[in-house]
Structure formats: C-alpha cells, structure tokens
Design a protein around this motif. Structure first.
Motif, PDB file in Angstrom:
ATOM      1  N   GLY A  31     -37.351  44.523 -66.523  1.00 43.73           N
ATOM      2  CA  GLY A  31     -36.804  43.212 -66.835  1.00 43.73           C
ATOM      3  C   GLY A  31     -36.062  43.124 -68.148  1.00 43.73           C
ATOM      4  N   GLY A  32     -35.844  44.234 -68.829  1.00 43.49           N
ATOM      5  CA  GLY A  32     -35.155  44.158 -70.115  1.00 43.49           C
ATOM      6  C   GLY A  32     -35.124  45.473 -70.856  1.00 43.49           C
ATOM      7  N   GLU A  33     -35.613  45.439 -72.095  1.00 42.43           N
ATOM      8  CA  GLU A  33     -35.546  46.627 -72.938  1.00 42.43           C
ATOM      9  C   GLU A  33     -36.547  46.542 -74.075  1.00 42.43           C
ATOM     10  OE1 GLU A  33     -31.647  46.764 -74.722  1.00 42.43           O
ATOM     11  OE2 GLU A  33     -31.813  44.728 -75.469  1.00 42.43           O
ATOM     12  N   VAL A  34     -36.878  47.726 -74.603  1.00 39.68           N
ATOM     13  CA  VAL A  34     -37.642  47.842 -75.840  1.00 39.68           C
ATOM     14  C   VAL A  34     -36.626  48.079 -76.941  1.00 39.68           C
ATOM     15  CG1 VAL A  34     -39.223  49.347 -77.130  1.00 39.68           C
ATOM     16  CG2 VAL A  34     -39.760  48.696 -74.766  1.00 39.68           C
ATOM     17  N   ILE A  35     -36.768  47.389 -78.057  1.00 44.31           N
ATOM     18  CA  ILE A  35     -35.867  47.554 -79.190  1.00 44.31           C
ATOM     19  C   ILE A  35     -36.639  48.197 -80.328  1.00 44.31           C
ATOM     20  CG2 ILE A  35     -34.412  46.414 -80.912  1.00 44.31           C
ATOM     21  CD1 ILE A  35     -35.019  44.584 -77.751  1.00 44.31           C
ATOM     22  N   ILE A  36     -36.134  49.332 -80.793  1.00 44.58           N
ATOM     23  CA  ILE A  36     -36.728  50.041 -81.925  1.00 44.58           C
ATOM     24  C   ILE A  36     -35.712  49.958 -83.059  1.00 44.58           C
ATOM     25  CG2 ILE A  36     -37.606  52.246 -82.764  1.00 44.58           C
ATOM     26  CD1 ILE A  36     -38.307  52.880 -79.814  1.00 44.58           C
ATOM     27  N   PRO A  37     -36.003  49.150 -84.094  1.00 44.89           N
ATOM     28  CA  PRO A  37     -34.998  48.862 -85.118  1.00 44.89           C
ATOM     29  C   PRO A  37     -34.867  49.892 -86.233  1.00 44.89           C
ATOM     30  CG  PRO A  37     -36.951  47.581 -85.532  1.00 44.89           C
ATOM     31  CD  PRO A  37     -37.196  48.324 -84.245  1.00 44.89           C
ATOM     32  N   SER A  38     -35.864  50.789 -86.391  1.00 45.33           N
ATOM     33  CA  SER A  38     -35.885  51.645 -87.582  1.00 45.33           C
ATOM     34  C   SER A  38     -36.800  52.846 -87.361  1.00 45.33           C
ATOM     35  CB  SER A  38     -36.425  50.840 -88.774  1.00 45.33           C
ATOM     36  OG  SER A  38     -37.775  50.462 -88.506  1.00 45.33           O
ATOM     37  N   ARG A  39     -36.814  53.737 -88.352  1.00 47.04           N
ATOM     38  CA  ARG A  39     -37.744  54.875 -88.306  1.00 47.04           C
ATOM     39  C   ARG A  39     -39.184  54.394 -88.250  1.00 47.04           C
ATOM     40  NH1 ARG A  39     -37.832  57.801 -92.962  1.00 47.04           N
ATOM     41  NH2 ARG A  39     -36.781  56.095 -94.010  1.00 47.04           N
ATOM     42  N   GLY A  40     -39.496  53.351 -89.010  1.00 46.65           N
ATOM     43  CA  GLY A  40     -40.845  52.794 -88.970  1.00 46.65           C
ATOM     44  C   GLY A  40     -41.171  52.246 -87.589  1.00 46.65           C
ATOM     45  N   GLY A  41     -40.194  51.620 -86.964  1.00 48.27           N
ATOM     46  CA  GLY A  41     -40.385  51.123 -85.606  1.00 48.27           C
ATOM     47  C   GLY A  41     -40.566  52.256 -84.617  1.00 48.27           C
ATOM     48  N   GLN A  42     -39.870  53.366 -84.859  1.00 49.67           N
ATOM     49  CA  GLN A  42     -40.030  54.551 -84.003  1.00 49.67           C
ATOM     50  C   GLN A  42     -41.454  55.096 -84.127  1.00 49.67           C
ATOM     51  OE1 GLN A  42     -37.028  55.938 -82.226  1.00 49.67           O
ATOM     52  NE2 GLN A  42     -38.800  56.471 -81.002  1.00 49.67           N
ATOM     53  N   ASP A  46     -43.920  55.453 -81.040  1.00 50.12           N
ATOM     54  CA  ASP A  46     -44.328  56.787 -80.594  1.00 50.12           C
ATOM     55  C   ASP A  46     -45.761  57.144 -80.975  1.00 50.12           C
ATOM     56  OD1 ASP A  46     -41.720  56.953 -79.711  1.00 50.12           O
ATOM     57  OD2 ASP A  46     -41.087  58.382 -81.261  1.00 50.12           O
ATOM     58  N   ASP A  47     -46.166  56.786 -82.192  1.00 46.55           N
ATOM     59  CA  ASP A  47     -47.450  57.256 -82.707  1.00 46.55           C
ATOM     60  C   ASP A  47     -48.567  56.212 -82.643  1.00 46.55           C
ATOM     61  OD1 ASP A  47     -46.175  59.690 -83.316  1.00 46.55           O
ATOM     62  OD2 ASP A  47     -45.560  58.921 -85.274  1.00 46.55           O
ATOM     63  N   VAL A  48     -48.228  54.955 -82.886  1.00 46.86           N
ATOM     64  CA  VAL A  48     -49.256  53.919 -82.885  1.00 46.86           C
ATOM     65  C   VAL A  48     -49.397  53.315 -81.489  1.00 46.86           C
ATOM     66  CG1 VAL A  48     -50.062  51.789 -83.974  1.00 46.86           C
ATOM     67  CG2 VAL A  48     -48.819  53.475 -85.329  1.00 46.86           C
ATOM     68  N   GLY A  49     -48.276  53.198 -80.758  1.00 47.89           N
ATOM     69  CA  GLY A  49     -48.345  52.782 -79.366  1.00 47.89           C
ATOM     70  C   GLY A  49     -47.922  51.363 -79.049  1.00 47.89           C
ATOM     71  N   TYR A  50     -47.035  50.787 -79.846  1.00 50.20           N
ATOM     72  CA  TYR A  50     -46.526  49.455 -79.514  1.00 50.20           C
ATOM     73  C   TYR A  50     -45.031  49.382 -79.773  1.00 50.20           C
ATOM     74  CZ  TYR A  50     -46.434  48.177 -84.492  1.00 50.20           C
ATOM     75  OH  TYR A  50     -46.167  48.127 -85.835  1.00 50.20           O
ATOM     76  N   ALA A  51     -44.381  48.466 -79.064  1.00 49.68           N
ATOM     77  CA  ALA A  51     -42.953  48.233 -79.247  1.00 49.68           C
ATOM     78  C   ALA A  51     -42.750  47.228 -80.372  1.00 49.68           C
ATOM     79  CB  ALA A  51     -42.344  47.684 -77.959  1.00 49.68           C
ATOM     80  N   PRO A  52     -41.865  47.515 -81.323  1.00 51.49           N
ATOM     81  CA  PRO A  52     -41.560  46.527 -82.357  1.00 51.49           C
ATOM     82  C   PRO A  52     -41.015  45.234 -81.757  1.00 51.49           C
ATOM     83  CG  PRO A  52     -40.773  48.684 -83.009  1.00 51.49           C
ATOM     84  CD  PRO A  52     -41.192  48.790 -81.570  1.00 51.49           C
ATOM     85  N   ALA A  53     -40.200  45.364 -80.709  1.00 52.41           N
ATOM     86  CA  ALA A  53     -39.675  44.197 -80.007  1.00 52.41           C
ATOM     87  C   ALA A  53     -39.424  44.583 -78.554  1.00 52.41           C
ATOM     88  CB  ALA A  53     -38.385  43.697 -80.648  1.00 52.41           C
ATOM     89  N   ARG A  54     -39.634  43.620 -77.687  1.00 53.75           N
ATOM     90  CA  ARG A  54     -39.375  43.861 -76.267  1.00 53.75           C
ATOM     91  C   ARG A  54     -38.751  42.613 -75.662  1.00 53.75           C
ATOM     92  NH1 ARG A  54     -42.997  46.871 -71.745  1.00 53.75           N
ATOM     93  NH2 ARG A  54     -41.690  46.292 -69.992  1.00 53.75           N
ATOM     94  N   ARG A  55     -37.629  42.844 -74.972  1.00 53.17           N
ATOM     95  CA  ARG A  55     -36.930  41.760 -74.301  1.00 53.17           C
ATOM     96  C   ARG A  55     -37.325  41.785 -72.822  1.00 53.17           C
ATOM     97  NH1 ARG A  55     -32.587  39.794 -76.257  1.00 53.17           N
ATOM     98  NH2 ARG A  55     -31.847  41.717 -77.169  1.00 53.17           N
ATOM     99  N   ALA A  56     -37.635  40.615 -72.297  1.00 57.96           N
ATOM    100  CA  ALA A  56     -37.871  40.432 -70.871  1.00 57.96           C
ATOM    101  C   ALA A  56     -37.002  39.240 -70.470  1.00 57.96           C
ATOM    102  CB  ALA A  56     -39.343  40.159 -70.579  1.00 57.96           C
ATOM    103  N   GLY A  57     -35.921  39.523 -69.764  1.00 62.49           N
ATOM    104  CA  GLY A  57     -34.955  38.464 -69.449  1.00 62.49           C
ATOM    105  C   GLY A  57     -34.347  37.938 -70.729  1.00 62.49           C
TER     106      GLY A  57
END
Length: 171
Positions: A31-42, A46-57
């Motif tokens: 329904g959308g996308e995961v947005i990773i804004p920075s190295r910290g967001g990456q 990748d390591d902590v297990g959550y998306a910094p931002a996620r769009r659904a519609g």
C-alpha cells in the motif's frame, strides 16, 4: 527483543545527523513505501527493526523520536527547549524525506515522563514548550494532539517521545 541502551543512543544520534546525499531511500511496501531518511534511519531499519516512516496510501506514519537529555545537558526549561528543537528538527527531516512537512501532520502522539531526573519543570511547561517550538516548524492548521504520561522511555535520558501521523499523498 532486548535493545541495548548504547545501540539506541547510536540510532538516536545518527538519526539527527546532517543529511546524506545517498538518502532518502524508499522501499516498496504493501500500500505504499518505507522511507529511510538517513544513515541513522538505515540503522533503525536494518539493526533495530523499525521503519523511520511508512506511507500507506495518503497516510504517513512517522516513528516516535525521543526528546532526550544528552550527557552534560541541563534539566532546566532552556535545555528542554533546545532538546525539543533538536528532536523536531529530526522529525522534520524525516517528513521532508517523504515529501511532507510539519504542516501536513494531522496527529501528534506524545509520551511524557512527567516526573524524572532529566527534566525539572512541570507537565504544563513541557506542553507549552513543545507547542511553542512546534510553531517554529509549522504555520498551518494545528494537528490533533494526545499527550500520555508514562514512567519511562527506551534508553537513558528520555523525557518525551513524539510520534506523528501526516496526510501526504504518495510522491
């Protein structure tokens, strides 16, 4: 899952560093996308297990960012205001990476440690400072806001965690 305080501190610090030209990264999702804004967001993804931002519609969900007292920072109102500004700057970068702004935010959920060693003010002072600093980032209609008290946040030094939901069409 047990998260080490050091790993969390690294994620928080990296999430608030200067923009990197290789970001944002967008990952297709249901329904959308995961947005990773920075190295910290990456690192968070990748390591902590959550998306910094996620769009659904047309809805953008932005993970909570912690207003925290770093080593050497004060517990007074001026220190808290600077800490809030630092956190809202990071959230604003995440929104911008998704093509949104603070004016697109429809809902703020905030989780407050009202009484703790990292903030010497009152509940009302926390809310007043957050609202005042918010206006530095947004001039549009005010979002809905729910503020909840808690006994603690992940990591050390946490005072408030701020989570955002925005209306933002897919870009």
């Amino acid at each position: 899952m047990h998260i080490q305080n050091a790993a969390l501190a690294v994620a928080l610090t990296l999430a608030q560093t200067a923009p990197d030209p290789t970001y944002p990264v967008r990952l297709p999702s249901s329904g959308g996308e995961v947005i990773i804004p920075s190295r910290g967001g990456q690192h968070a993804h990748d390591d902590v297990g959550y998306a910094p931002a996620r769009r659904a519609g047309d809805t953008l969900y932005v993970s909570g960012a912690i207003v925290f007292r770093a080593e050497g920072e004060g517990t007074d109102l001026a220190a808290f205001e600077a800490q809030v500004r630092r956190t809202l700057t990071g959230l604003n970068r995440t929104l911008a990476a998704a093509g949104a702004s603070m004016d697109d935010v429809a809902l703020i959920n905030s989780f407050h440690v009202w009484e703790g060693p990292d903030f010497a003010g009152t509940k009302n002072q926390q809310i007043e400072i957050i609202a005042r600093v918010w206006r530095e980032f947004a001039s549009g209609p005010r979002p809905a806001w729910t503020a909840v008290g808690t006994t603690g946040l992940l990591g050390t030094g946490g005072i408030v965690e701020i989570q955002l939901t925005a209306h933002s069409a897919e870009r």
